[in-house]
Design an enzyme around this catalytic site. Sequence first.
Site, PDB file in Angstrom:
ATOM      1  CE  LYS A   1      30.476  27.084  -3.713  1.00 29.90           C
ATOM      2  NZ  LYS A   1      29.303  27.275  -2.845  1.00 29.90           N
TER       3      LYS A   1
ATOM      4  CE  LYS B   1      30.888  23.304  -3.433  1.00 29.26           C
ATOM      5  NZ  LYS B   1      29.615  23.731  -2.892  1.00 29.26           N
TER       6      LYS B   1
HETATM    7  C1  PBG Z   1      25.785  27.171  -1.899  1.00 33.23           C
HETATM    8  C2  PBG Z   1      26.355  25.863  -2.254  1.00 33.23           C
HETATM    9  C3  PBG Z   1      26.472  25.244  -3.506  1.00 33.23           C
HETATM   10  C4  PBG Z   1      26.977  23.958  -3.264  1.00 33.23           C
HETATM   11  C5  PBG Z   1      27.189  23.856  -1.892  1.00 33.23           C
HETATM   12  N1  PBG Z   1      26.817  25.034  -1.294  1.00 33.23           N
HETATM   13  C6  PBG Z   1      26.058  25.710  -4.845  1.00 33.23           C
HETATM   14  C7  PBG Z   1      26.759  26.798  -5.542  1.00 33.23           C
HETATM   15  O1  PBG Z   1      27.706  27.405  -5.044  1.00 33.23           O
HETATM   16  O2  PBG Z   1      26.297  27.096  -6.642  1.00 33.23           O
HETATM   17  C8  PBG Z   1      27.216  22.898  -4.284  1.00 33.23           C
HETATM   18  C9  PBG Z   1      27.154  21.498  -3.768  1.00 33.23           C
HETATM   19  C10 PBG Z   1      27.029  20.439  -4.819  1.00 33.23           C
HETATM   20  O3  PBG Z   1      27.133  20.698  -6.040  1.00 33.23           O
HETATM   21  O4  PBG Z   1      26.820  19.286  -4.442  1.00 33.23           O
HETATM   22  N2  PBG Z   1      26.444  28.291  -2.368  1.00 33.23           N
END
Ligand code: PBG
Length: 336
Positions: free
Chosen positions: A206, A259
Amino acid sequence: MSLVNRPRRLRLTPAIRRLVRETTLQPADLIYPLFVRHGAGLRLPIDSMPGQAQLTIDLLADEAREISRLGVLAVILFGVPAQKDAIGSDNFHDDGIVPSAIRAIKKAAPDLLVISDMCFCEYTDHGHCGLVNRPGHERYNPQLPAGYLLNDATLELLGRASVAHARAGSDIIAPSGMLDGMVAAIRAALDAEGFAHTAIMSYAAKAASVFYGPFRDAAESPPGFGDRAQYQIDPANRREAQKEIALDIEQGADMLLIKPALPSLDIIRDARESCHLPLAAYQVSGEYAMLRAAAAMGWLGLRDAALESLISIKRAGADMIISYFAKDVANWLESS
Ligand code: PBG
């Protein structure tokens, strides 16, 4: 002219183009994100994500049945609790927002798979993904900078919250905080409480991406200070993503998630070639918002732009995609 190789032979008609198509998309490939909030009778639109809304628990039964009817197999849940605190306790209480939502969905649509996004940023008053190092607090570590996300203390909380979600009926726990050792800690906690069959889909790679911006409005979870660069991967790093993936496999991840999606096609491809686990990609809020915004300006056709993005993500190697377009895609495919 005699040309032996004429690739255009296979593009002559719609039928032959369809025959040689290498990648296809169906509703069963998609996972739909749901934002669940406290209150009753509310469907609050999310400004930066047109078409998406925060829903209260009483509206989830109809929503779950509709998603299931469309052929989408799974939802991923994000909670917006009534109360936030320093340790995000709503996330590990049996009557917290997400455990309550899981029970409501499972009652209305037992076959719809429920994935729990497992993170603390929606539940903590500071908006970081776990316990933060703060002078005066019980877990304060003077060797680490103030504001640092405490790794091992947070793992204990992730274990507790995962068990609460599993007890409520969650099928898959998806830890998204990018903490070291999170998969092993959650696996051990689940197994110790008799949830050996609850699967883990790890957000293995991520990136610290600007494309999560609209989500932080939707989940009311922007960090109160600093950013997430001390736990999420630098978007410039491809080898590091591979290392994170290998570590999550070693720790027992059942599925992997990468992601953001379109900015990470190389990482998705690397993962597809280096491992045999089911692979998911998350087409995140910013990817969705960009397409919606361009379409609203009349600069892109929404349907075709969304479908092309999703097909490209599958072609890169994703078996499934978390997408805010999941319901739209199911409707588009139904009517085409
Ligand atoms: C929680 C999380 C996030 C997203 C998914 N789980 C936000 C982040 O890490 O700031 C982002 C999902 C999206 O942007 O659609 N940590």
